[in-house]
Design an enzyme around this catalytic site. Sequence first.
Site, PDB file in Angstrom:
ATOM      1  N   SER A 155      31.716  -2.822   7.175  1.00 35.56           N
ATOM      2  CA  SER A 155      30.863  -2.933   8.363  1.00 35.56           C
ATOM      3  C   SER A 155      29.457  -2.458   8.042  1.00 35.56           C
ATOM      4  O   SER A 155      29.255  -1.627   7.147  1.00 35.56           O
ATOM      5  CB  SER A 155      31.422  -2.084   9.508  1.00 35.56           C
ATOM      6  N   ASP A 156      28.478  -2.983   8.781  1.00 31.60           N
ATOM      7  CA  ASP A 156      27.175  -2.333   8.762  1.00 31.60           C
ATOM      8  C   ASP A 156      27.346  -0.970   9.429  1.00 31.60           C
ATOM      9  O   ASP A 156      28.307  -0.732  10.165  1.00 31.60           O
ATOM     10  CB  ASP A 156      26.124  -3.176   9.483  1.00 31.60           C
ATOM     11  N   TRP A 157      26.408  -0.072   9.171  1.00 27.92           N
ATOM     12  CA  TRP A 157      26.562   1.315   9.617  1.00 27.92           C
ATOM     13  C   TRP A 157      26.565   1.372  11.151  1.00 27.92           C
ATOM     14  O   TRP A 157      25.617   0.956  11.797  1.00 27.92           O
ATOM     15  CB  TRP A 157      25.467   2.161   9.011  1.00 27.92           C
TER      16      TRP A 157
ATOM     17  N   GLY B   6      28.395  -0.462  12.916  1.00 33.80           N
ATOM     18  CA  GLY B   6      28.529  -1.837  13.372  1.00 33.80           C
ATOM     19  C   GLY B   6      29.968  -2.274  13.564  1.00 33.80           C
ATOM     20  O   GLY B   6      30.279  -3.460  13.442  1.00 33.80           O
TER      21      GLY B   6
END
EC number: 3.2.1.21
Length: 832
Positions: A224-226, A228
Amino acid sequence: MMEHDVEDLINQLDISEKAMLLSGTDLWHTAAIPRLNIPSIRLSDGPNGIRGTSFFNSSPSACFPCGTALGATFDKKLLFEVGEYLAEEAKAKGVSVVLGPTVNIHRGPLNGRGFESFSEDSTLSGLAASYVILGLQSKNVQACIKHFVCNDMEDERNSVSIDVSQRALREVYLMPFQLACKYSNFKSLMTSYNKVNGEHVSQSRILLDNILRKEWEWKGTIISDWFGTYSLKKAIDAGLDLEMPGKPRFRNVNTIQHLVGSKELSESILDERAKNVLKLVKHSWQNTEAENHCELNNDSSCLREALKKFASQSIVLLKNKKKLLPLSRKGTFAVIGPNAKVCNYSGGGSANLKPYYTVSMYDGIAAKIDGVPEYALGCHNYLNLPNIANLLVNPRTGKHGYVAKFYLEPATSENRTLIDDYDLEDGVVRFYDYCNDKMKDGYFYIDIEGYLIPDEDAVYEFGISVFGTALLFIDDVLLIDNKTKQTPTNHTFEFGTIEERNSIYLKKGRKYNVRVEYGSAATYTLSTNLSPSTGGRYSIGCVKVIDPETEIDYAVRVAKSVDCVILCVGLTAEWETEGEDRKTMTLPSLSDKLVYSILQSNPNTVVVTQSGTPIEMPWISEAHTLLHIWYNGNELGNALANIIFGEQNPCGKLPITFPKKLKDNPAYLSFRSSRGHCVYGEDVFVGYKYYEAVEREVLFPFGYGLSYTTFELSNLYLKNCGERLRIDLEISNTGPMSGAEIIQVYISQIVRSVNRPVKELKEFSKVVLCPKETKLIRIELDIKYATSFYDELNEKWCSEEGEYNVLVGTSSKDIALTGKFTLPKTIHWTGL
């Protein structure tokens, strides 16, 4: 770790250990399982350099040219070399996985993170990413390609639904990932924050499982994006392997155990997610270090030369009508403009880092000439006030900066507990990863102190924005209160308040004490969904107030006093940054007026523009000499000087179209979120494909860039070799100087069953030639990729029978050679 097979390890893990593997332990590390000798691995930003493990007081790094700069090289060999050097930087910081490259598309000119991405063209983006990744992997460091997919603006990025046709999704936005998957087989991928067609990407089974895993048969790790991740079970079922950062919002070990025990979550799915994380650990084993690995300084003369080469070869010569360039070193020079002495080495946000050193445009030019160049600011171009650390003196060290003492109690307390003491050199400080065991519930307080000695009697403006609270004092008199009444900013990366400002008259030569009382994020008075454990941030600025007209008048006088002017204008990391899109394509403040004024004052003016995305140039007809540079890293100034004085022949090409005006661009009517949606109405007609389709004149076309020499293409020969199209041609350097040219191959279907772009870039090759030299060049195309469009009716790619034009040139506008080939039958296909 390498002694064990991943399948064997999975069978030895209990459910709680499997669950632990599915999320990070902090901002930058995966979980270790010491019982089975499974190490933690370290991840780090990013696309143009390796920050390491800290935002706060981070170790210095090499800053590479930004994504658009690398895209402008059109040079696969160089991009591979970039990957190799990034890998060495990663190893010096104990990093196993680099969070990059970024392959989102320049759909419009205003994307705050546009500078991170390579291009508006999916083929250039995908091939550029492939070679950077291959370079990283050659040194046993893994890439995490990002952001999958359609993260092409910052507006409401966590909630907006990108509503896009399946054809545009496939041909434009997924294609860079598809090409990188085909040619580099990257080992990890980062999901984007946004939704696509109503569903968050990080929990989209269609995107993560159906396309990425099944259709492309990719076996890597999805991260995941941070912050996200938006669900527990749905994201795990869809294919999201690793939630970052830790401690997780969703993947609590006890919760996962409960879901598995109650049969709400399949243990076989849990096994798949854990296996994919273990695969990444296994791929990274040669660079795996303990979590407390010391971050080493990797600066060297070899690295500096490489960074200078990367930066030099990205610079684009846009105009040289009077052959003013390259300049002679003789004569007198002035370097003028707001981008001259401030080295804008990087864009803003998570791509930004603390550099080993920087070389400004002014310093690079000054190093090449015998005398000292004149200088004038001309105008300001800041968004927030310039960093105060450049004006302050640390009372302890006597150097630029200030003292920062950390306490458990606020300044109003009588008996305070000192927990940390730093000498800091930056007025912009983020505490997202600051930690002290004595801290309770995220509360800490900082006394900031330095002194300022004005160089003239003047009004000085101070400003401070915070995620937390702050009071700013001059000689113990309160000047700014950003504590009792706070106003929030719309910025989604630099959380907190707007910059509160106030001015004060200061006397030349007098020592003024500047003091700030800062309280951490836990003291923030406004509502936020962020945890106080994020620590907060502050940004303290100060500038001497100038009269705009007087400053331009002074710059004009300086320009008239010298033989040649290098005028440096453009954007900065404040204007192009993660968390906020630009609102206009115009240059900040009075930059355009400054350009007009200097052009009228000295006929020997070289205009240097700097940005990572397109800018408007209303003065373009009056400028006969124009260079465009990007956020070119540590060696920015030296690279520019090499080009200006002819040590390096410019060979960069625009990886993005520069429209004349903002309203000309294809995304103009639908760039921002509107009630949670953004419709990609231009469909597959992105960038040059749109401008050519509607026959709209642009400022500078895609793929464009001049040289100090001239080239000629000739003798095109095509051969259909079944799955490959062989293209042979000759290129000659017809000018007086060694140089490099980018051969660009475009394909155009002659009779079309669907609406398609006029032509599409499908391959490119960089060729270096001595004066009067001729080379035979061979380029091969994958016919399937070169001819196909996505057939939404059949949900497959379609390579359609019929005739195709092959257009070979040096930009999308400058086509020198044309040929044809024929496909005898139509084929439909899926996969890679």
